[in-house]
Enzyme design. Sequence first.
Site, PDB file in Angstrom:
ATOM      1  CB  CYS A  25      -0.202  66.384 -41.336  1.00  0.00           C
ATOM      2  SG  CYS A  25       1.312  66.619 -42.201  1.00  0.00           S
ATOM      3  CD  GLN A  37       1.438  60.829 -25.810  1.00  0.00           C
ATOM      4  OE1 GLN A  37       1.825  61.759 -25.095  1.00  0.00           O
ATOM      5  NE2 GLN A  37       2.039  60.531 -26.951  1.00  0.00           N
ATOM      6  CG  ASN A  66      -1.843  59.802 -29.811  1.00  0.00           C
ATOM      7  OD1 ASN A  66      -2.720  59.013 -29.447  1.00  0.00           O
ATOM      8  ND2 ASN A  66      -1.594  60.026 -31.079  1.00  0.00           N
ATOM      9  CB  THR A 104       5.151  50.015 -31.559  1.00  0.00           C
ATOM     10  OG1 THR A 104       4.925  51.416 -31.772  1.00  0.00           O
ATOM     11  CG2 THR A 104       4.506  49.217 -32.677  1.00  0.00           C
TER      12      THR A 104
HETATM   13  N1  PLP Z   1       0.766  54.742 -28.012  1.00  0.00           N
HETATM   14  C1  PLP Z   1       0.627  56.072 -27.933  1.00  0.00           C
HETATM   15  C2  PLP Z   1      -0.548  56.638 -27.207  1.00  0.00           C
HETATM   16  C3  PLP Z   1       1.562  56.925 -28.516  1.00  0.00           C
HETATM   17  O1  PLP Z   1       1.402  58.246 -28.429  1.00  0.00           O
HETATM   18  C4  PLP Z   1       2.662  56.343 -29.195  1.00  0.00           C
HETATM   19  C5  PLP Z   1       3.653  57.217 -29.854  1.00  0.00           C
HETATM   20  O2  PLP Z   1       3.322  58.250 -30.397  1.00  0.00           O
HETATM   21  C6  PLP Z   1       2.762  54.955 -29.252  1.00  0.00           C
HETATM   22  C7  PLP Z   1       1.801  54.185 -28.638  1.00  0.00           C
HETATM   23  C8  PLP Z   1       3.878  54.273 -29.968  1.00  0.00           C
HETATM   24  O3  PLP Z   1       5.105  54.580 -29.429  1.00  0.00           O
HETATM   25  P1  PLP Z   1       6.453  54.181 -30.195  1.00  0.00           P
HETATM   26  O4  PLP Z   1       6.327  54.735 -31.585  1.00  0.00           O
HETATM   27  O5  PLP Z   1       7.510  54.857 -29.410  1.00  0.00           O
HETATM   28  O6  PLP Z   1       6.557  52.710 -30.210  1.00  0.00           O
END
Ligand code: PLP
Length: 388
Positions: A326, A182, A154, A76
């Site tokens: 959800c 991903q 994801n 993030t």
């Molecule tokens: N981007 C994608 C495609 C993700 O699947 C995720 C997590 O699910 C994130 C970003 C964010 O990752 P994090 O919550 O570990 O910062």
Amino acid sequence: MKLSSGRLYLDCNATTPLAGPVAEVLARAQEQAFGNASSTYLEGREARVALEDARGHVAALMGCRSDEVIFTGSATEANHLAVTSAARAAGHRRRVLISAIEHPAVYDQREALEGAGFKVEEIPVTPAGTVDLGRLEGLLAEDVALVCVMAAHNETGVLQPVDEVGRLCERHGAWFHCDAVQALGKVSSPWDSARPRTMAAAAHKLYGPKGAGALAVRRGTVISPVLVGGGQEGGRRSSTEAVPLAAAFGKACELALQSLGAMAGKAPLRDGMEDVLAGRWGAFIHGGSAPRLPNTSFFSLPGVPGLQVAQALDELGVAVSTGSACHAGQAVESRVLGRMGVPGELQGCALRVSLGRDTTSGHVEAFCSALAQALEKVAGNADYPGKA
Ligand code: PLP
């Protein structure tokens, strides 16, 4: 994969446990590489060596050079660093294009971008869950500062046409940011083929620790730090480097690179499972007609609420997710399925199964048996909509 608790864990797109060798590296680094990597005495120099070694492994998986990797605290954060930097470098370019199916770590930055005076537009997706390249081409012009398209989704696992996106962005001089969270560790990195300016990664999606992410930044790209302070990471991300987490992330990347073949081998397991789901229960496979990650299946069992099935499976010792359909135990409309044109009644029936490196055909068979039991249980629930 089977956990030591005996439970069947099939939610590897949400997160993965630490791989054994990664846990060992983490424990060792906590002890032996505890020094501040900016200190000039021995302990600092040792921590620095561990950090740079880890950077090399992360770079190898991402496909970039070591000096192009910035360690962050999460994917993030990496996504925020990329988008913020692109916005600050935009000059006269005042439009931003974000795919309709981006993860919230990118998608939810729209408001901040709009607050900074950008016009943010969505790049539509096809019913197969793929970014619509024709529409992207129509939207691109010399006033576009930034284009965000993830490498693999994801929820659906659909691989996005990032090579073509990269070519279009290059032609129009737009900054291409690719969230590869991903894709990395499941398919080969798009760094060379798609040529994004920035690309995000997360350690915990590939058997590494939580709290470790990275942003790959193509040489010559100016990064505007979000975190300022001590000037670490070449002044691009201040904060004392989390050397043990980085070392563990590096080990996870090393193993992930060696396991790409094993991950590719999950596709036949996934496909066999989907044949059963479709043949026995009429499952609708979201993104099933597009190229996908080898481990991911996102499907709806018509008329059966996904949340109830996931809860019944949990009671039977199986962990799967409902995707993002959800939140906090409540079924909500899925932005991703909505943008793909999936009818509302199917959206609430969605379940995501994401296999891991160690998932076997036996695990998939066990899942199908558990699903049969879960469906019986759900059909017996008083509030099951299909109940007479
Ligand atoms: N981007 C994608 C495609 C993700 O699947 C995720 C997590 O699910 C994130 C970003 C964010 O990752 P994090 O919550 O570990 O910062």
